[in-house]
Design a protein around this motif. Structure first.
Motif, PDB file in Angstrom:
ATOM      1  N   ALA A 109       0.866  -1.196   0.000  1.00 25.84           N
ATOM      2  CA  ALA A 109       0.000   0.000   0.000  1.00 25.84           C
ATOM      3  C   ALA A 109       0.893   1.234   0.000  1.00 25.84           C
ATOM      4  O   ALA A 109       1.881   1.286   0.740  1.00 25.84           O
ATOM      5  N   THR A 111       0.780   5.608  -0.013  1.00 22.19           N
ATOM      6  CA  THR A 111      -0.027   6.826   0.132  1.00 22.19           C
ATOM      7  C   THR A 111       0.879   8.037   0.098  1.00 22.19           C
ATOM      8  O   THR A 111       1.812   8.141   0.907  1.00 22.19           O
ATOM      9  N   GLN A 117       1.766  14.648  -4.788  1.00 18.48           N
ATOM     10  CA  GLN A 117       1.567  13.565  -5.766  1.00 18.48           C
ATOM     11  C   GLN A 117       2.133  13.941  -7.129  1.00 18.48           C
ATOM     12  O   GLN A 117       2.162  15.111  -7.505  1.00 18.48           O
ATOM     13  N   GLY A 118       2.598  12.937  -7.841  1.00 18.37           N
ATOM     14  CA  GLY A 118       3.077  13.140  -9.205  1.00 18.37           C
ATOM     15  C   GLY A 118       4.499  13.665  -9.303  1.00 18.37           C
ATOM     16  O   GLY A 118       4.943  14.060 -10.373  1.00 18.37           O
ATOM     17  N   GLY A 120       7.214  11.826  -8.017  1.00 20.01           N
ATOM     18  CA  GLY A 120       8.161  10.717  -7.993  1.00 20.01           C
ATOM     19  C   GLY A 120       8.372  10.059  -6.640  1.00 20.01           C
ATOM     20  O   GLY A 120       9.061   9.039  -6.550  1.00 20.01           O
ATOM     21  N   ARG A 151      -5.182   5.085 -13.565  1.00 21.44           N
ATOM     22  CA  ARG A 151      -3.826   5.580 -13.829  1.00 21.44           C
ATOM     23  C   ARG A 151      -2.776   4.728 -13.095  1.00 21.44           C
ATOM     24  O   ARG A 151      -1.750   4.354 -13.667  1.00 21.44           O
ATOM     25  N   PRO A 190       8.232   4.155 -16.984  1.00 14.93           N
ATOM     26  CA  PRO A 190       8.154   3.975 -15.519  1.00 14.93           C
ATOM     27  C   PRO A 190       9.095   2.868 -15.028  1.00 14.93           C
ATOM     28  O   PRO A 190       9.692   2.985 -13.950  1.00 14.93           O
TER      29      PRO A 190
HETATM   30  C1  LIG Z   1      -0.795   6.445  -6.288  1.00 13.99           C
HETATM   31  C2  LIG Z   1       0.276   7.213  -5.491  1.00 13.99           C
HETATM   32  C3  LIG Z   1       0.789   6.365  -4.348  1.00 13.99           C
HETATM   33  C4  LIG Z   1       1.458   7.491  -6.450  1.00 13.99           C
HETATM   34  O1  LIG Z   1       2.452   8.232  -5.790  1.00 13.99           O
HETATM   35  P1  LIG Z   1       3.014   9.561  -6.483  1.00 13.99           P
HETATM   36  O2  LIG Z   1       4.173  10.046  -5.719  1.00 13.99           O
HETATM   37  O3  LIG Z   1       1.882  10.491  -6.692  1.00 13.99           O
HETATM   38  O4  LIG Z   1       3.454   8.972  -7.907  1.00 13.99           O
HETATM   39  P2  LIG Z   1       4.780   9.121  -8.738  1.00 13.99           P
HETATM   40  O5  LIG Z   1       4.990  10.565  -9.072  1.00 13.99           O
HETATM   41  O6  LIG Z   1       5.870   8.385  -8.087  1.00 13.99           O
HETATM   42  O7  LIG Z   1       4.329   8.356 -10.071  1.00 13.99           O
HETATM   43  C5  LIG Z   1       4.011   6.968 -10.032  1.00 13.99           C
HETATM   44  C6  LIG Z   1       2.621   6.729 -10.571  1.00 13.99           C
HETATM   45  O8  LIG Z   1       1.642   7.155  -9.650  1.00 13.99           O
HETATM   46  C7  LIG Z   1       0.462   7.579 -10.359  1.00 13.99           C
HETATM   47  N1  LIG Z   1       0.125   8.960  -9.988  1.00 13.99           N
HETATM   48  C8  LIG Z   1       0.939  10.032  -9.973  1.00 13.99           C
HETATM   49  N2  LIG Z   1       0.275  11.121  -9.570  1.00 13.99           N
HETATM   50  C9  LIG Z   1      -0.980  10.716  -9.339  1.00 13.99           C
HETATM   51  C10 LIG Z   1      -2.135  11.388  -8.919  1.00 13.99           C
HETATM   52  N3  LIG Z   1      -2.143  12.706  -8.666  1.00 13.99           N
HETATM   53  N4  LIG Z   1      -3.268  10.660  -8.774  1.00 13.99           N
HETATM   54  C11 LIG Z   1      -3.263   9.338  -9.051  1.00 13.99           C
HETATM   55  N5  LIG Z   1      -2.184   8.647  -9.449  1.00 13.99           N
HETATM   56  C12 LIG Z   1      -1.066   9.333  -9.596  1.00 13.99           C
HETATM   57  C13 LIG Z   1       0.785   7.494 -11.803  1.00 13.99           C
HETATM   58  O9  LIG Z   1       0.279   6.270 -12.244  1.00 13.99           O
HETATM   59  C14 LIG Z   1       2.292   7.475 -11.842  1.00 13.99           C
HETATM   60  O10 LIG Z   1       2.780   6.712 -12.882  1.00 13.99           O
HETATM   61  P3  LIG Z   1       3.017   7.281 -14.348  1.00 13.99           P
HETATM   62  O11 LIG Z   1       3.946   8.442 -14.193  1.00 13.99           O
HETATM   63  O12 LIG Z   1       3.623   6.079 -14.994  1.00 13.99           O
HETATM   64  O13 LIG Z   1       1.672   7.663 -14.869  1.00 13.99           O
HETATM   65  C15 LIG Z   1      -0.278   8.566  -4.975  1.00 13.99           C
HETATM   66  O14 LIG Z   1      -0.704   9.360  -6.059  1.00 13.99           O
HETATM   67  C16 LIG Z   1      -1.406   8.380  -3.962  1.00 13.99           C
HETATM   68  O15 LIG Z   1      -1.145   8.254  -2.765  1.00 13.99           O
HETATM   69  N6  LIG Z   1      -2.673   8.356  -4.414  1.00 13.99           N
HETATM   70  C17 LIG Z   1      -3.773   8.131  -3.496  1.00 13.99           C
HETATM   71  C18 LIG Z   1      -3.766   6.730  -2.863  1.00 13.99           C
HETATM   72  C19 LIG Z   1      -3.595   5.634  -3.902  1.00 13.99           C
HETATM   73  O16 LIG Z   1      -4.145   5.698  -4.995  1.00 13.99           O
HETATM   74  N7  LIG Z   1      -2.820   4.612  -3.564  1.00 13.99           N
HETATM   75  C20 LIG Z   1      -2.554   3.507  -4.471  1.00 13.99           C
HETATM   76  C21 LIG Z   1      -3.157   2.241  -3.968  1.00 13.99           C
HETATM   77  S1  LIG Z   1      -1.886   1.197  -3.276  1.00 13.99           S
END
Ligand SMILES: CC(C)(COP(=O)(O)OP(=O)(O)OC[C@H]1O[C@@H](n2cnc3c(N)ncnc32)[C@H](O)[C@@H]1OP(=O)(O)O)[C@@H](O)C(=O)NCCC(=O)NCCS
Length: 211
Positions: A109, A111, A117-118, A120, A151, A190
């Motif tokens: 998991a 978060t 977010q977005g 890295g 996504r 990715p």
């Molecule tokens: C999903 C999540 C953990 C990704 O972390 P992040 O730091 O935002 O992401 P990163 O910048 O490292 O990018 C990794 C991937 O996350 C996803 N991501 C990035 N920003 C996002 C956003 N604002 N909303 C949803 N997904 C997002 C994308 O798929 C991205 O991959 P891509 O660049 O190949 O499209 C984060 O956006 C989050 O906590 N979202 C809410 C909770 C959730 O969805 N958890 C996942 C279930 S385990």
């Protein structure tokens, strides 16, 4: 504890992103509890729904105790803190929990707080979990992702995960635990980012904990 002799679970380390964001990644401890409580309050409804499926308005003391006391083997958890804003709750958390005591499979998991977010950090925590899980002999990661989170599902597929089931609400994917960059076989953008981060995590120097 079974531990791969050539890989140690990551300790506390710092990582700089190209946009200037400096992050400290640290194993979660009970000292992080106030950060968890404050961070949870800042999580948008949508992010809570994606992560916790149902909506939980507050973390109970029991949940908080569980989330902040990983044992490093059955339950592995790392927090990401903003080095430039150490008084802030932090950036996010990644954890994995073994399906049962002897299983080589753990559920992941991640978060990240909405403001971060977005950028890295999610992938950095994800790479850290892979490295830590590899060090304690885990072989597969399982991800139950909200079906509406298309996504992130696409992202996991691009890393090389395979979908193992799908119902109306949840898509389940699995990915082998990747201990090193050269274990990443997918050649998508990715996957190449994950590869670089796995190598960076493996080579990271220990850092002085922010708190
Ligand atoms: C999903 C999540 C953990 C990704 O972390 P992040 O730091 O935002 O992401 P990163 O910048 O490292 O990018 C990794 C991937 O996350 C996803 N991501 C990035 N920003 C996002 C956003 N604002 N909303 C949803 N997904 C997002 C994308 O798929 C991205 O991959 P891509 O660049 O190949 O499209 C984060 O956006 C989050 O906590 N979202 C809410 C909770 C959730 O969805 N958890 C996942 C279930 S385990």
């Amino acid at each position: 504890m079974f531990q791969r002799w050539f890989a140690k679970p990551p300790g506390t380390f710092n990582h700089s992103f190209a946009d200037g964001l400096q992050v400290q990644v640290a194993p979660v401890t009970p000292a992080h509890a106030p950060r968890f409580e404050a961070g949870y309050q800042r999580l948008s409804e949508q992010s809570r729904r994606m992560r916790f499926f149902g909506q939980v308005s507050n973390l109970s003391s029991r949940q908080l105790e569980f989330l902040t006391r990983p044992d490093g083997r059955l339950h592995i958890a790392y927090a990401a803190l903003d080095v430039g804003a150490p008084q802030e709750p932090g950036i996010g958390v990644g954890r994995c929990i073994r399906l049962d005591r002897d299983s080589r499979i753990a559920e992941v998991a991640l978060t990240i707080l909405d403001d971060y977010q977005g950028r890295g950090v999610g992938l950095l925590l994800h790479a850290t979990l892979h490295r830590a899980a590899y060090a304690v002999g885990l072989q597969q990661f399982l991800y139950d992702v909200a079906a509406e989170n298309e996504r992130f599902i696409r992202h996991l597929l691009a890393l090389g995960a395979r979908q193992v089931s799908r119902d109306r609400d949840v898509v389940r994917l699995m990915l082998p635990v990747l201990g090193r960059g050269d274990a990443v076989s997918a050649r998508t953008a990715p996957a190449l980012r994950l590869r670089r981060l796995l190598d960076a995590v493996a080579a990271a120097e220990p850092a002085r904990p922010l708190s």
